[in-house]
Structure formats: structure tokens, C-alpha cells
Design an enzyme around this catalytic site. Structure first.
Site, short mmCIF file in Angstrom:
data_model
loop_
_atom_site.label_atom_id
_atom_site.label_comp_id
_atom_site.label_asym_id
_atom_site.label_seq_id
_atom_site.Cartn_x
_atom_site.Cartn_y
_atom_site.Cartn_z
N TRP A 139 138.55 7.26 13.04
CA TRP A 139 137.65 7.64 14.11
C TRP A 139 137.93 6.88 15.50
O TRP A 139 138.42 5.49 15.68
CB TRP A 139 136.17 6.91 13.67
CG TRP A 139 135.28 7.34 14.59
CD1 TRP A 139 134.91 8.40 15.35
CD2 TRP A 139 134.19 6.23 15.06
NE1 TRP A 139 133.86 8.61 16.17
CE2 TRP A 139 133.43 7.31 15.95
CE3 TRP A 139 133.95 5.11 14.96
CZ2 TRP A 139 132.21 6.49 16.59
CZ3 TRP A 139 132.70 4.52 15.36
CH2 TRP A 139 131.83 5.27 16.34
N ASP A 220 133.27 2.00 5.92
CA ASP A 220 132.70 2.75 6.97
C ASP A 220 131.85 4.02 6.34
O ASP A 220 132.73 5.05 6.14
CB ASP A 220 133.39 3.11 8.07
CG ASP A 220 132.56 3.70 9.39
OD1 ASP A 220 131.49 4.14 8.97
OD2 ASP A 220 133.08 4.17 10.30
N LYS A 255 123.88 11.03 11.36
CA LYS A 255 124.62 12.25 10.73
C LYS A 255 123.87 12.83 9.44
O LYS A 255 123.11 13.83 9.45
CB LYS A 255 125.97 12.24 10.15
CG LYS A 255 126.97 11.55 11.09
CD LYS A 255 127.37 12.27 12.29
CE LYS A 255 127.73 11.34 13.30
NZ LYS A 255 129.01 11.43 13.79
C1 LIG Z 1 133.50 7.36 10.87
C2 LIG Z 1 132.38 7.11 11.81
N1 LIG Z 1 131.90 5.81 11.75
C3 LIG Z 1 130.89 5.54 12.54
C4 LIG Z 1 130.18 6.39 13.38
C5 LIG Z 1 129.07 5.71 14.24
O1 LIG Z 1 128.07 6.62 14.42
P1 LIG Z 1 126.85 6.00 14.98
O2 LIG Z 1 127.17 4.78 15.73
O3 LIG Z 1 126.38 7.27 15.90
O4 LIG Z 1 125.76 5.90 13.92
C6 LIG Z 1 130.62 7.56 13.46
C7 LIG Z 1 130.18 8.74 14.55
O5 LIG Z 1 130.73 9.64 14.97
C8 LIG Z 1 132.03 8.11 12.66
O6 LIG Z 1 132.38 9.50 12.68
#
Ligand SMILES: Cc1ncc(COP(=O)(O)O)c(C=O)c1O
Length: 406
Positions: A139, A220, A255
Site C-alpha cells: 500500500w 495489516d 472497508k
Molecule cells: C492495506 C491498507 N492498510 C491500511 C489502510 C488504512 O485504512 P484507514 O486508515 O482508512 O482505516 C488501507 C486503506 O486503504 C489499506 O489499503
């Protein structure tokens, strides 16, 4: 006589920072007047009508919360205790030996990003010389976020771009030279950006390897429930927490509960034993206190309300299942469509991969042609979000891809 100071401003050395690549593509998309344009670059779930809806179970929980809430005073540095406890059960599974032994400590965080940041800061405090290994690719926000926490970062091979699968042998070869002081960040499921996940057997093998070598896994888990189901998607976390002494976990409700803007996440650390977990808990809390003081409450209150109510939980599982089935069926249908149209390239990997994202494997010139000639927008790496497809645009997108391949 007054001293004369040279005129130096605080901000004069700042340099222009390029906007996020995906935001740039979204802006081009908005400015495109073509009626048949399609945006496959977005990072969020969309339904058949292109909306990112508020789940019905969330709406119901919100009404209850607003009715009952009589104060907006702070909750706690570690967040909503009901949320933390329900999330731990969902992530590790009720009765998991690590939970039973009191080895798990968690704090509520602003989203999964907040969890990554808090956990990253705790690593720096505990072992400043640690290296965190990121998958190649990962990511895009992992790198700046963890670097900002002060961590040394490195990359391990993960995705075989030619064969569209996890390059497990190359991963294991890299990990076989690591040891204590190395932390390996693994995507729990629905790898972003490549969609290729580790099999349960591969997780088991890595858990044994990490336990042997003293490597610390940092999982993660931002898409639990969106690949197979809540249990299967947490297999990696659960087996690691069973077999390895110490693990870190960053999870998110952005999500799987559609709570993106509410910023709901959890940072957890599994320690060797309950005594060490008690110390770790104070460090997690203090780190959150130092970064943002208190996590936002509304989203966590919603999740706590849903997970503590059987009827709301059942409704959520149904809605989560619909999101997951939409993604998996879009993947199957799209792969079939490309094959039926006689694509020279084998796109069957699309149906095997999981979550919102995959790389189509197109070179940059074809991605640009798709955008400029066909008004089909995707990230330059050819990563697409399947949720941007629907029954009315899929045929057109498949045809456009076949056209640029010829
Ligand atoms: C792999 C991954 N980790 C962490 C996140 C963090 O998401 P958020 O901070 O919006 O909860 C995302 C969001 O796209 C992600 O794709």
C-alpha cells in the site's frame, strides 16, 4: 542598539509536494466530459450504482447512539473499551489462546492508518534499530507513514508480476536471512495493491519460520471479511499469534463496515506473556496520547453497538457478504468476459485474486491510451478497483482493454 536579525522565515525552505497520484487521476476523471467514462482508480467500495453507501446496520446503530448519548465528554485514551474488546474477539477469534493468556493489548486508533502509526512509534521506542520490511509492492502509504514514525524500512519480494501470483520462494529466501530486530509487515488478506494473498499453508509455514528466527510479524488487516469470510481472512493473524512470541496488528473498520471517514481502527500487540502485555498496553496508550491525545468516538461507538447486538451483527454479516460477493462475482465475470473476447493475455488471475484491487499487467502506454481514447481511468501501474465496474460498463471496459492490447 537593537540587534539586526537576518530575515529568515520558518517555512521558506519547504518544497512543493506532488499531489497523491490517485487524486490526480480522480481530478482528470472529473474534468472529462465523456458520458461513457469509467473510474477504476478509486480506493473505496462502490455498489452497482457507483455509491459508497452507509450500511443499514450502521444507520440503525447510529440512531440508537444519538438517542442514548448524553455527553460529548472524552471517553478514554485507549478509546471505547467495548469496541476494543469486541474487535479483539473478531480479529483473534473468541477463545484464542493469546487472548485467554492475556497476551493481547490494544488501543482504539483513528483508522487503520492511525493503528499503523501508533504501532510503528511503539516499535521505534522499544527497538530503535529495528527494520520494518514491506512487501514489494505494498500500500503506497505504508512507506511515508512508517518512515514518519522514525522506522528504518526495507522491501521483500512478494508479487510475481509476470505470473500474477505470490513469489513465496523469493519471500522465504529473504526471510531466511532475517532475525531478531526484523519486523515483517504482511497484508492479512485482500493485498492492496496486488490482490494476491498467502494461502493458509503459506501463513503456517511463515509462522514457523518467524518463530524459529525471532522475526516479528506486523499484520495489516484492513479488509477482514472481504476475501472469504471473517474467520478465514484472519487465519494469518491467528496462526501468528499462536506460534510466534510477539506480533503487531493494525486493523481497520473503514472497508468492512464502510466507516471510512469516521476513522475507526485498532492497534494491537501480542506480547510473550500477560506481564509484558500490561507494560505494552501503557506504551500503546501513551503513544496515542502523544500523537492525537484521544481517538474519535463516533465510529467506534457504532462498531461496539453492532458487535454487542445479535440482530445488528447478523445484519452486518449479511451486508458484508453482499459487498464481498459483489467483488468476487465482478472478478469472475470480468475474467470470463476478457477470455470470451479472445484476449491474448491470460486474465484468469483476476478471478483468483481477492479484494478490491489487482494489477491488470498493462504497460503504461496502454493505461494512457485507455484513459485518453476510451475514457477508462486507472492508476498508471494498471491497478484497478473492481468495485468501479458494473453491469452497464463492464462490456465497454473489457472491449477497451482488448482494443489497446491489439
Ligand atoms: C492495506 C491498507 N492498510 C491500511 C489502510 C488504512 O485504512 P484507514 O486508515 O482508512 O482505516 C488501507 C486503506 O486503504 C489499506 O489499503
Amino acid at each position: 542598539m537593537l540587534a539586526v536579525f537576518p530575515k529568515i522565515t520558518v517555512f521558506e525552505n519547504l518544497e512543493f509536494q506532488p499531489p497523491d497520484a490517485i487524486l490526480g487521476i480522480m481530478a482528470l476523471f472529473r474534468a472529462d466530459p465523456a458520458p461513457n467514462k469509467v473510474d477504476l482508480s478509486v480506493g473505496v467500495f462502490q455498489d452497482e450504482a457507483g455509491r459508497t453507501p452507509v450500511l443499514q446496520c450502521v444507520k440503525r446503530a447510529e440512531r440508537r447512539i444519538i438517542e442514548a448519548q448524553d455527553s460529548k465528554s472524552y471517553v478514554a485514551i485507549a478509546g471505547n473499551p467495548g469496541f476494543n474488546e469486541a474487535m479483539e474477539k473478531m480479529l483473534f477469534g473468541a477463545g484464542h489462546p493469546a487472548l485467554e493468556a492475556g497476551r493481547v493489548s490494544s488501543v482504539q486508533t483513528p483508522g487503520g492508518s492511525g493503528a499503523l502509526s501508533v504501532a510503528g512509534h511503539v516499535i521505534v521506542r522499544a527497538r530503535p534499530a529495528a527494520t520494518v520490511w514491506l512487501s514489494q509492492p505494498s500500500w503506497p502509504n505504508h512507506l511515508p507513514l512508517l518512515r514518519l514514525a522514525g522506522l528504518e524500512l526495507a522491501h521483500y519480494p512478494y508479487y510475481d508480476f509476470d505470473r500474477h501470483r505470490v513469489d513465496f520462494d523469493a519471500m522465504v529466501e529473504t526471510f531466511s536471512s532475517l532475525g531478531p530486530g526484523d519486523v515483517v509487515l504482511l497484508h492479512g488478506c485482500c493485498h492492496n495493491p496486488c490482490g494476491a494473498d498467502l494461502s493458509p499453508e503459506q501463513w503456517d509455514a511463515l509462522a514457523d519460520l518467524f518463530a524459529d528466527r525471532g522475526i516479528v510479524p506486523f499484520v495489516d488487516l484492513a479488509y477482514q471479511g472481504l476475501a472469504e469470510n471473517l474467520e478465514a481472512d484472519a487465519h494469518g493473524v491467528r496462526v501468528m499469534a499462536e506460534r510466534v512470541d510477539e506480533i503487531l496488528l493494525a486493523s481497520s473498520c473503514s472497508k468492512n463496515l464502510g466507516l471510512y471517514r469516521e476513522r475507526v481502527g485498532l492497534a494491537s500487540i501480542v506480547s510473550r506473556n500477560a506481564d509484558e502485555a500490561a507494560i505494552t498496553r501503557t506504551n500503546l496508550a501513551q503513544m496515542g496520547r502523544g500523537i492525537y491525545s484521544m481517538p474519535p468516538d463516533h465510529g467506534a461507538a457504532i462498531v461496539s453497538c453492532i458487535l454487542h447486538d445479535e440482530e445488528l451483527t447478523a445484519q452486518w454479516l449479511e451486508e458484508l457478504g453482499e459487498m464481498r460477493e459483489r467483488l468476487n462475482s465482478l472478478r469472475r465475470t470480468f475474467a470470463d468476459q476478457l477470455a470470451q473476447r479472445g484476449a491474448d493475455v491470460d486474465f484468469s488471475f483476476i478471478a483468483r485474486e481477492r479484494g478490491m484491487f489487482s494489477f491488470l499487467g498493462l504497460p503504461r502506454e496502454q493505461v494512457i491510451r485507455l484513459r485518453e481514447e476510451f475514457h477508462v481511468y486507472m492508476v498508471e501501474s494498471s491497478r484497478i478497483n473492481f468495485a468501479g465496474l458494473n453491469r452497464s460498463n463492464m462490456d465497454y471496459v473489457a472491449g477497451s482493454i482488448i482494443a489497446v492490447l491489439q
